[in-house]
Design an enzyme around this catalytic site. Structure first.
Site, short mmCIF file in Angstrom:
data_model
loop_
_atom_site.label_atom_id
_atom_site.label_comp_id
_atom_site.label_asym_id
_atom_site.label_seq_id
_atom_site.Cartn_x
_atom_site.Cartn_y
_atom_site.Cartn_z
N THR A 285 4.05 2.87 5.57
CA THR A 285 2.63 2.50 5.64
C THR A 285 1.91 3.49 6.55
O THR A 285 2.45 3.88 7.58
CB THR A 285 2.43 1.06 6.16
OG1 THR A 285 1.06 0.91 6.59
CG2 THR A 285 3.31 0.70 7.34
N ASP B 235 -0.58 2.83 8.29
CA ASP B 235 -1.24 2.13 9.39
C ASP B 235 -0.45 2.17 10.70
O ASP B 235 -1.00 1.93 11.76
CB ASP B 235 -1.48 0.65 9.03
CG ASP B 235 -2.31 0.51 7.77
OD1 ASP B 235 -3.02 1.46 7.42
OD2 ASP B 235 -2.23 -0.56 7.13
N ARG C 85 -5.96 -0.76 9.02
CA ARG C 85 -6.02 -2.23 9.09
C ARG C 85 -6.43 -2.65 10.49
O ARG C 85 -7.36 -2.09 11.04
CB ARG C 85 -4.66 -2.84 8.74
CG ARG C 85 -4.32 -2.75 7.29
CD ARG C 85 -4.76 -3.99 6.51
NE ARG C 85 -4.25 -3.94 5.18
CZ ARG C 85 -3.03 -4.31 4.85
NH1 ARG C 85 -2.23 -4.80 5.77
NH2 ARG C 85 -2.62 -4.21 3.61
N ASP D 52 1.55 0.00 11.72
CA ASP D 52 1.34 -1.33 12.33
C ASP D 52 2.61 -2.17 12.34
O ASP D 52 2.55 -3.39 12.41
CB ASP D 52 0.20 -2.06 11.60
CG ASP D 52 0.50 -2.27 10.12
OD1 ASP D 52 1.50 -1.71 9.62
OD2 ASP D 52 -0.26 -2.99 9.47
N GLY E 286 0.83 -1.21 0.00
CA GLY E 286 0.00 0.00 0.00
C GLY E 286 0.85 1.25 0.00
O GLY E 286 1.86 1.31 0.70
N ASP F 193 4.95 -5.24 6.05
CA ASP F 193 5.52 -6.54 6.42
C ASP F 193 5.66 -7.49 5.23
O ASP F 193 6.63 -8.25 5.15
CB ASP F 193 4.72 -7.19 7.56
CG ASP F 193 3.24 -7.31 7.26
OD1 ASP F 193 2.79 -6.75 6.25
OD2 ASP F 193 2.53 -7.99 8.03
P1 ATP Z 1 0.87 -2.86 3.44
O1 ATP Z 1 1.12 -2.88 4.91
O2 ATP Z 1 0.57 -1.54 2.92
O3 ATP Z 1 -0.10 -3.90 2.99
P2 ATP Z 1 2.87 -4.68 2.57
O4 ATP Z 1 4.28 -4.54 2.17
O5 ATP Z 1 2.59 -5.56 3.75
O6 ATP Z 1 2.29 -3.23 2.75
P3 ATP Z 1 1.84 -6.68 0.76
O7 ATP Z 1 0.92 -6.56 -0.40
O8 ATP Z 1 1.52 -7.64 1.84
O9 ATP Z 1 2.01 -5.21 1.32
O10 ATP Z 1 3.30 -7.05 0.22
C1 ATP Z 1 3.91 -6.30 -0.80
C2 ATP Z 1 4.59 -7.22 -1.77
O11 ATP Z 1 5.62 -7.95 -1.09
C3 ATP Z 1 3.68 -8.29 -2.36
O12 ATP Z 1 2.97 -7.79 -3.46
C4 ATP Z 1 4.69 -9.35 -2.76
O13 ATP Z 1 5.30 -9.00 -3.98
C5 ATP Z 1 5.73 -9.25 -1.65
N1 ATP Z 1 5.47 -10.26 -0.61
C6 ATP Z 1 4.46 -10.27 0.28
N2 ATP Z 1 4.50 -11.38 1.06
C7 ATP Z 1 5.57 -12.07 0.65
C8 ATP Z 1 6.16 -13.31 1.04
N3 ATP Z 1 5.65 -14.06 2.03
N4 ATP Z 1 7.27 -13.71 0.39
C9 ATP Z 1 7.79 -12.98 -0.61
N5 ATP Z 1 7.28 -11.81 -1.04
C10 ATP Z 1 6.20 -11.35 -0.43
#
Ligand code: ATP
Length: 377
Positions: free
Chosen positions: A139, A141, A185, A143, A14, A117
């Site tokens: 982020t 959030d 979230r 979080d 995000g 994360d």
């Molecule tokens: P937000 O908190 O805004 O959701 P985020 O980084 O947690 O941010 P995600 O969509 O969960 O957002 O993860 C971002 C990208 O990281 C995913 O689109 C994917 O490409 C990669 N990713 C997420 N989880 C994994 C994982 N377990 N292993 C490898 N790559 C991952």
């Protein structure tokens, strides 16, 4: 110490205000050390795709060489010039190998990944396959337990305050209440801090017990004493928890119940993704700049699998796995085996960290209840 020719920087998951300021800081800090920077378009998706530029659609190509001028006049702008994406294929071995091939093709020796994360999990996987990565918390959030604040959080809250202040103006004219559901979230930070800042009559977050009746009584008491405008802020996590329990439209229905119980006309508002937009505040620009600089310093020093955090005003770094497990511990979501990699001393340190953080949150919630309340006349 490893020799770095090029490093990559990407924004992922995000989006959050301040991501541009972070990209600028990373770029300038690396260039100052004689290291070239590639901006990776659309997060891990761009790293897998490595597409060429397309002048017809103005697509700049998946990898954009960033010089000092390329990041000029972006510190003050919202969104992310590198764009973001949820790259599902990156979680597969095939996707990961494509990303590694791109790094090899362009001599990218390390990556700084800005996101949440999920982004850090991706950074860990890449590091384990030979591309050292450092994570930066971007982020709204807030979080990510290991950092007191994430990049974008302050701006999102300021946007939220500004919106709710406007709602409050019109509530005052018409003697109304507004129930506002805010993003975050499962974390209640945005709701709690903005709720305090707008003088909310009630705040609901998942982290603390709340009572609908108490909020109704507070509004009834305040109305008797002449108060005309009311705001109740609800963290979207409360809605998610209710949905998990099979209850739909909790926030909208709560607004109706509030109107019926208090006799105060009540509107419902969900600003949703508006909180993700807008130009970053001073605080986010500063945090982004300090964290971006530190990420480059760590990477070029040969460090990896770290997430840069702010703790009590200091910029520090924490092992990514430690940060991810600390998150689960804070959110009471530990899975069997999660703590196996940590010594008894580390586990105790993690528990103590979570307890302090929870205590600080509880104290802030109690403050919100006391100063948001009208005692009976
Ligand atoms: P937000 O908190 O805004 O959701 P985020 O980084 O947690 O941010 P995600 O969509 O969960 O957002 O993860 C971002 C990208 O990281 C995913 O689109 C994917 O490409 C990669 N990713 C997420 N989880 C994994 C994982 N377990 N292993 C490898 N790559 C991952």
């Amino acid at each position: 110490m490893a020799e770095f020719r090029n490093i990559g920087v990407l924004t992922s998951g995000g989006d959050a205000p301040g991501m541009n300021a972070t990209v600028r800081a990373v770029t300038r800090a690396a260039l100052a050390q004689g290291v070239q920077v590639y901006g990776i378009y659309e997060g891990y998706q761009g790293l897998m795709d490595d597409l060429p530029a397309d002048p017809v659609t103005h697509f700049p190509g998946s990898l954009i060489k960033l010089d000092a001028y390329a990041v000029t006049n972006i510190i003050n702008h919202g969104a992310t010039i590198l764009k973001s994406a949820r790259a599902v294929d990156f979680k597969t071995e095939e996707g990961m190998q494509k990303a590694i091939a791109t790094c090899k093709r362009h001599n990218i020796d390390g990556i700084i990944a800005i996101g949440g994360d999920g982004t850090f999990r991706g950074a860990t996987d890449l590091t384990n396959r030979g591309i050292p990565c450092i994570g930066l918390p971007g982020t709204i959030d807030n979080d990510i337990t290991a950092t007191d604040e994430s990049i974008g959080f302050d701006t999102a809250m300021n946007t939220c305050v500004s919106l709710i202040d406007k709602l409050r103006d019109t509530c005052e004219s018409h003697a109304r209440c507004n129930v506002v559901e805010v993003m975050g979230r499962n974390a209640g930070y945005v709701a709690l801090e903005t709720g305090i800042a707008v003088g909310a009559s009630g705040i609901m977050v998942c982290e603390c017990p709340y009572s609908e009746e108490e909020i109704f009584e507070n509004i009834i008491n305040a109305k008797k004493q002449g108060k005309r405008s009311f705001v109740v802020v609800i963290a979207e996590g409360v809605k998610f928890a209710k949905e998990d329990a099979g209850i739909k439209n909790y926030c909208e229905d709560f607004a109706k119940r509030l109107e019926a119980a208090t006799g105060v006309e009540t509107k419902f508002c969900r600003p949703a993704h508006i909180l993700r937009g807008g130009d970053p505040t001073l605080r986010d620009r500063l945090l982004a700049s300090r964290m971006g600089y530190e990420a480059v310093r760590l990477l070029l020093e040969g460090k990896s699998k770290l997430v840069v955090c702010e703790q009590k005003g200091d910029i520090v770094s924490v092992d990514i796995n430690y940060a991810l497990i600390l998150d689960r511990m804070y959110k009471n979501k530990l899975k069997p085996g999660d703590l196996d990699a940590f010594t008894a001393e580390q586990q105790a340190e993690m528990r103590a960290f979570c307890e302090v953080k929870k205590k600080e949150f509880d104290e802030m919630y109690n403050v919100s209840k006391v100063i948001g309340a009208y005692p009976e006349a």
